[in-house]
Write a protein that holds these residues in place. Structure first.
Motif, PDB file in Angstrom:
ATOM      1  N   LEU A  98       0.845  -1.202   0.000  1.00  0.00           N
ATOM      2  CA  LEU A  98       0.000   0.000   0.000  1.00  0.00           C
ATOM      3  C   LEU A  98       0.876   1.245   0.000  1.00  0.00           C
ATOM      4  O   LEU A  98       0.555   2.255  -0.628  1.00  0.00           O
ATOM      5  CB  LEU A  98      -0.922   0.016   1.229  1.00  0.00           C
ATOM      6  N   ILE A  99       2.017   1.161   0.682  1.00  0.00           N
ATOM      7  CA  ILE A  99       2.930   2.312   0.753  1.00  0.00           C
ATOM      8  C   ILE A  99       3.618   2.520  -0.601  1.00  0.00           C
ATOM      9  O   ILE A  99       3.747   3.648  -1.075  1.00  0.00           O
ATOM     10  CB  ILE A  99       3.947   2.104   1.901  1.00  0.00           C
ATOM     11  N   VAL A 100       4.005   1.423  -1.246  1.00  0.00           N
ATOM     12  CA  VAL A 100       4.608   1.535  -2.592  1.00  0.00           C
ATOM     13  C   VAL A 100       3.587   2.112  -3.577  1.00  0.00           C
ATOM     14  O   VAL A 100       3.880   3.060  -4.319  1.00  0.00           O
ATOM     15  CB  VAL A 100       5.093   0.155  -3.106  1.00  0.00           C
ATOM     16  N   GLU A 101       2.397   1.533  -3.590  1.00  0.00           N
ATOM     17  CA  GLU A 101       1.370   1.973  -4.554  1.00  0.00           C
ATOM     18  C   GLU A 101       1.061   3.451  -4.356  1.00  0.00           C
ATOM     19  O   GLU A 101       0.930   4.212  -5.316  1.00  0.00           O
ATOM     20  CB  GLU A 101       0.104   1.136  -4.375  1.00  0.00           C
ATOM     21  N   ASN A 102       0.941   3.849  -3.097  1.00  0.00           N
ATOM     22  CA  ASN A 102       0.640   5.247  -2.790  1.00  0.00           C
ATOM     23  C   ASN A 102       1.758   6.158  -3.287  1.00  0.00           C
ATOM     24  O   ASN A 102       1.516   7.233  -3.831  1.00  0.00           O
ATOM     25  CB  ASN A 102       0.452   5.396  -1.279  1.00  0.00           C
ATOM     26  N   PHE A 103       3.012   5.705  -3.118  1.00  0.00           N
ATOM     27  CA  PHE A 103       4.145   6.548  -3.535  1.00  0.00           C
ATOM     28  C   PHE A 103       4.197   6.683  -5.057  1.00  0.00           C
ATOM     29  O   PHE A 103       4.661   7.696  -5.579  1.00  0.00           O
ATOM     30  CB  PHE A 103       5.458   5.958  -3.014  1.00  0.00           C
ATOM     31  N   MET A 104       3.728   5.650  -5.761  1.00  0.00           N
ATOM     32  CA  MET A 104       3.837   5.670  -7.219  1.00  0.00           C
ATOM     33  C   MET A 104       2.815   6.583  -7.898  1.00  0.00           C
ATOM     34  O   MET A 104       2.991   6.946  -9.049  1.00  0.00           O
ATOM     35  CB  MET A 104       3.673   4.246  -7.774  1.00  0.00           C
ATOM     36  N   GLU A 105       1.732   6.902  -7.199  1.00  0.00           N
ATOM     37  CA  GLU A 105       0.683   7.685  -7.869  1.00  0.00           C
ATOM     38  C   GLU A 105       0.478   9.046  -7.204  1.00  0.00           C
ATOM     39  O   GLU A 105       0.865   9.243  -6.059  1.00  0.00           O
ATOM     40  CB  GLU A 105      -0.639   6.897  -7.914  1.00  0.00           C
ATOM     41  N   CYS A 106      -0.146   9.940  -7.958  1.00  0.00           N
ATOM     42  CA  CYS A 106      -0.394  11.280  -7.421  1.00  0.00           C
ATOM     43  C   CYS A 106      -1.862  11.670  -7.599  1.00  0.00           C
ATOM     44  O   CYS A 106      -2.218  12.832  -7.519  1.00  0.00           O
ATOM     45  CB  CYS A 106       0.531  12.285  -8.107  1.00  0.00           C
ATOM     46  N   TYR A 107      -2.678  10.667  -7.861  1.00  0.00           N
ATOM     47  CA  TYR A 107      -4.127  10.897  -7.982  1.00  0.00           C
ATOM     48  C   TYR A 107      -4.656  11.464  -6.662  1.00  0.00           C
ATOM     49  O   TYR A 107      -5.646  12.180  -6.643  1.00  0.00           O
ATOM     50  CB  TYR A 107      -4.775   9.543  -8.297  1.00  0.00           C
ATOM     51  N   HIS A 108      -3.961  11.110  -5.555  1.00  0.00           N
ATOM     52  CA  HIS A 108      -4.400  11.562  -4.234  1.00  0.00           C
ATOM     53  C   HIS A 108      -3.817  12.920  -3.841  1.00  0.00           C
ATOM     54  O   HIS A 108      -4.178  13.461  -2.807  1.00  0.00           O
ATOM     55  CB  HIS A 108      -3.992  10.522  -3.174  1.00  0.00           C
ATOM     56  N   CYS A 109      -2.883  13.439  -4.654  1.00  0.00           N
ATOM     57  CA  CYS A 109      -2.139  14.631  -4.210  1.00  0.00           C
ATOM     58  C   CYS A 109      -3.057  15.818  -3.930  1.00  0.00           C
ATOM     59  O   CYS A 109      -2.908  16.511  -2.923  1.00  0.00           O
ATOM     60  CB  CYS A 109      -1.071  15.007  -5.230  1.00  0.00           C
ATOM     61  N   ALA A 110      -4.001  16.064  -4.838  1.00  0.00           N
ATOM     62  CA  ALA A 110      -4.882  17.230  -4.663  1.00  0.00           C
ATOM     63  C   ALA A 110      -5.739  17.083  -3.413  1.00  0.00           C
ATOM     64  O   ALA A 110      -6.097  18.072  -2.776  1.00  0.00           O
ATOM     65  CB  ALA A 110      -5.763  17.404  -5.894  1.00  0.00           C
ATOM     66  N   THR A 111      -6.068  15.846  -3.045  1.00  0.00           N
ATOM     67  CA  THR A 111      -6.936  15.639  -1.882  1.00  0.00           C
ATOM     68  C   THR A 111      -6.184  15.757  -0.566  1.00  0.00           C
ATOM     69  O   THR A 111      -6.680  16.377   0.379  1.00  0.00           O
ATOM     70  CB  THR A 111      -7.580  14.227  -1.918  1.00  0.00           C
ATOM     71  N   ILE A 112      -4.999  15.158  -0.477  1.00  0.00           N
ATOM     72  CA  ILE A 112      -4.385  15.058   0.860  1.00  0.00           C
ATOM     73  C   ILE A 112      -3.078  15.830   1.032  1.00  0.00           C
ATOM     74  O   ILE A 112      -2.564  15.897   2.140  1.00  0.00           O
ATOM     75  CB  ILE A 112      -4.189  13.577   1.290  1.00  0.00           C
ATOM     76  N   HIS A 113      -2.520  16.393  -0.038  1.00  0.00           N
ATOM     77  CA  HIS A 113      -1.214  17.065   0.102  1.00  0.00           C
ATOM     78  C   HIS A 113      -1.290  18.555  -0.255  1.00  0.00           C
ATOM     79  O   HIS A 113      -0.703  18.988  -1.263  1.00  0.00           O
ATOM     80  CB  HIS A 113      -0.173  16.418  -0.817  1.00  0.00           C
ATOM     81  N   PRO A 114      -1.982  19.383   0.556  1.00  0.00           N
ATOM     82  CA  PRO A 114      -2.084  20.801   0.185  1.00  0.00           C
ATOM     83  C   PRO A 114      -0.733  21.510   0.092  1.00  0.00           C
ATOM     84  O   PRO A 114      -0.509  22.304  -0.833  1.00  0.00           O
ATOM     85  CB  PRO A 114      -2.950  21.406   1.308  1.00  0.00           C
ATOM     86  N   GLU A 115       0.194  21.196   1.009  1.00  0.00           N
ATOM     87  CA  GLU A 115       1.489  21.900   0.991  1.00  0.00           C
ATOM     88  C   GLU A 115       2.310  21.476  -0.232  1.00  0.00           C
ATOM     89  O   GLU A 115       2.972  22.296  -0.875  1.00  0.00           O
ATOM     90  CB  GLU A 115       2.288  21.603   2.272  1.00  0.00           C
ATOM     91  N   LEU A 116       2.255  20.178  -0.561  1.00  0.00           N
ATOM     92  CA  LEU A 116       3.049  19.684  -1.694  1.00  0.00           C
ATOM     93  C   LEU A 116       2.521  20.253  -3.016  1.00  0.00           C
ATOM     94  O   LEU A 116       3.294  20.657  -3.882  1.00  0.00           O
ATOM     95  CB  LEU A 116       3.021  18.143  -1.727  1.00  0.00           C
ATOM     96  N   THR A 117       1.208  20.299  -3.155  1.00  0.00           N
ATOM     97  CA  THR A 117       0.660  20.804  -4.427  1.00  0.00           C
ATOM     98  C   THR A 117       0.837  22.322  -4.544  1.00  0.00           C
ATOM     99  O   THR A 117       0.878  22.845  -5.653  1.00  0.00           O
ATOM    100  CB  THR A 117      -0.824  20.423  -4.597  1.00  0.00           C
ATOM    101  N   ASP A 118       1.006  23.020  -3.411  1.00  0.00           N
ATOM    102  CA  ASP A 118       1.348  24.448  -3.496  1.00  0.00           C
ATOM    103  C   ASP A 118       2.742  24.614  -4.100  1.00  0.00           C
ATOM    104  O   ASP A 118       2.990  25.531  -4.873  1.00  0.00           O
ATOM    105  CB  ASP A 118       1.338  25.098  -2.094  1.00  0.00           C
TER     106      ASP A 118
END
Ligand code: FES
Ligand SMILES: [Fe+2]
Length: 375
Positions: free
Chosen positions: A200-220
């Protein structure tokens, strides 16, 4: 009553692994044997073992591996098992011995090259060939300033299976070597105990479909991530910093200048590499963030994350907090998502698995790689 899809998805959707791949102890045991004990595993940062006798023990698959620095300054890896009656030799995770490793059970003693040098009454057993009872050696290679070990009798090509992963992602080896990771100094290390399966950690690291939902600082800092395409979706692509962003920091403020050999075209970009099975490398102009995973159970993975900077930056005592905080938040956001997903893997709703949308389709290659190794 429950319903399950009648036909596998096609077109935009691809299937994932079934839920049991994330919960079944037997599948985890197979992964220990055919993945973690068979491939190169990034065990320890070389500079953590800064003098002869410094040691670290790590769990790799079902084995405890002991890595130490010999008197001649070389790193050595051994199975952490006494050759007498099998006691675990070093019970601590890290430490330092002066000249030798002594078993706490009956005091068999090995030098830092693993040779049996002393044991109670050994001189009264002249027929015992000491050279036959040294510690069992494990293959070791150094790369990026880390000791990579392999438990396989015949380790796979390091060039193909480890360096090749960086080449596959970046297009060439020079693109990672230019960060000079092996010359960097440790600015910060955080260890995360994640209640989730390592995949689950590998799969999560490979994709960015979740970036807009959970990573506000990173997407800034990396606005293109709001589109959901991970840097790992393309070959050789680094995600661009936003126009207003000065550095890879939690508020976009300036970092610490470009590392000396980082190329012009790599400046103001973020690159991410997955080195299967258990390493993530993140490259930004002024530092490198390296994750090492230690899968301990089907539902538990310890992740050690290092933030590495130019030695003079660390030596200056400058405040690294804003620089570290960005990816520390990303880690916490990611691992929380993985921990939220883990319990659902055992649900009947996920018995046949889930689906991957097009921006996640490259995760299917990871699933294919895994199932082929377990076949
Ligand atoms: S088991 Fe190590 S000395 Fe006996
Ligand atoms: Fe993420």
């Amino acid at each position: 009553m429950t319903t399950t899809p009648e036909a596998p998805p096609t077109g935009s959707l691809m299937t994932t692994l079934p839920g049991r791949f994330y919960t079944d102890p037997e599948i985890f045991r197979q992964e220990q044997e055919r993945v973690f004990e068979s491939l190169w595993f990034c065990a320890v940062r070389c500079a953590d073992l800064d003098k002869p006798g410094a040691f670290r023990t790590v769990q790799i698959g079902r084995e405890s591996v002991l890595i130490t620095r010999s008197r001649s300054g070389e790193l050595r890896a051994f199975l952490n098992i006494c050759r007498h009656r099998g006691a675990r030799l070093c019970t601590r995770e890290s430490g330092e011995v002066r000249r030798a490793l002594q078993c706490p059970y009956h005091a068999w003693t090995y030098d830092l090259d693993g040779k049996l040098v002393a044991a109670p009454n050994l001189s009264k057993m002249p027929d015992v060939d000491r050279s036959a009872y040294g510690l069992v050696k494990v293959a070791l290679r150094e790369w990026l300033g880390y000791a990579w070990v392999c438990l396989a009798d015949e380790p796979p090509s390091f060039e193909e299976s480890v360096i090749g992963a960086a080449v596959e992602r970046l297009g060439d080896a020079a693109s990672i070597e230019s960060y000079g990771t092996e010359r960097l100094a440790l600015g910060k290390r955080v260890t995360y105990d994640v209640r989730a399966n390592w995949k689950l950690i590998v799969e999560n690291f490979m994709e960015c479909y979740h970036c807009a939902t959970i990573h506000p600082e990173l997407t800034d800092v990396l606005p293109e991530f709001t589109d959901g395409f991970a840097a790992q979706y393309y070959v050789g692509h680094g995600a661009s910093f936003g126009e207003e962003v000065s550095g890879f920091t939690v508020d976009g403020s300036a970092g610490f200048g470009r590392l000396p050999e980082v190329a012009e075209e790599q400046d103001r970009r973020y690159y991410a590499i997955t080195i299967k099975p258990a390493v993530f490398v993140n490259l930004v102009p002024d530092h490198v963030i390296l994750h090492r995973m230690f899968p301990l159970a089907a539902d538990r993975t310890v992740v050690e994350c290092d933030w590495l900077y130019a030695p003079e930056v660390v030596a200056s005592g400058v405040d690294l907090a804003k620089s570290v905080e960005l990816f520390h938040r990303v880690n916490e956001q990611d691992f929380e998502a993985c921990e939220r997903t883990q319990p659902a893997m055992a649900s009947r709703a996920y018995r046949a698995g889930g689906v991957l949308v097009p921006t996640e389709h490259h995760i299917g290659l990871f699933h294919a790689w895994l199932t082929e190794r377990l076949a």
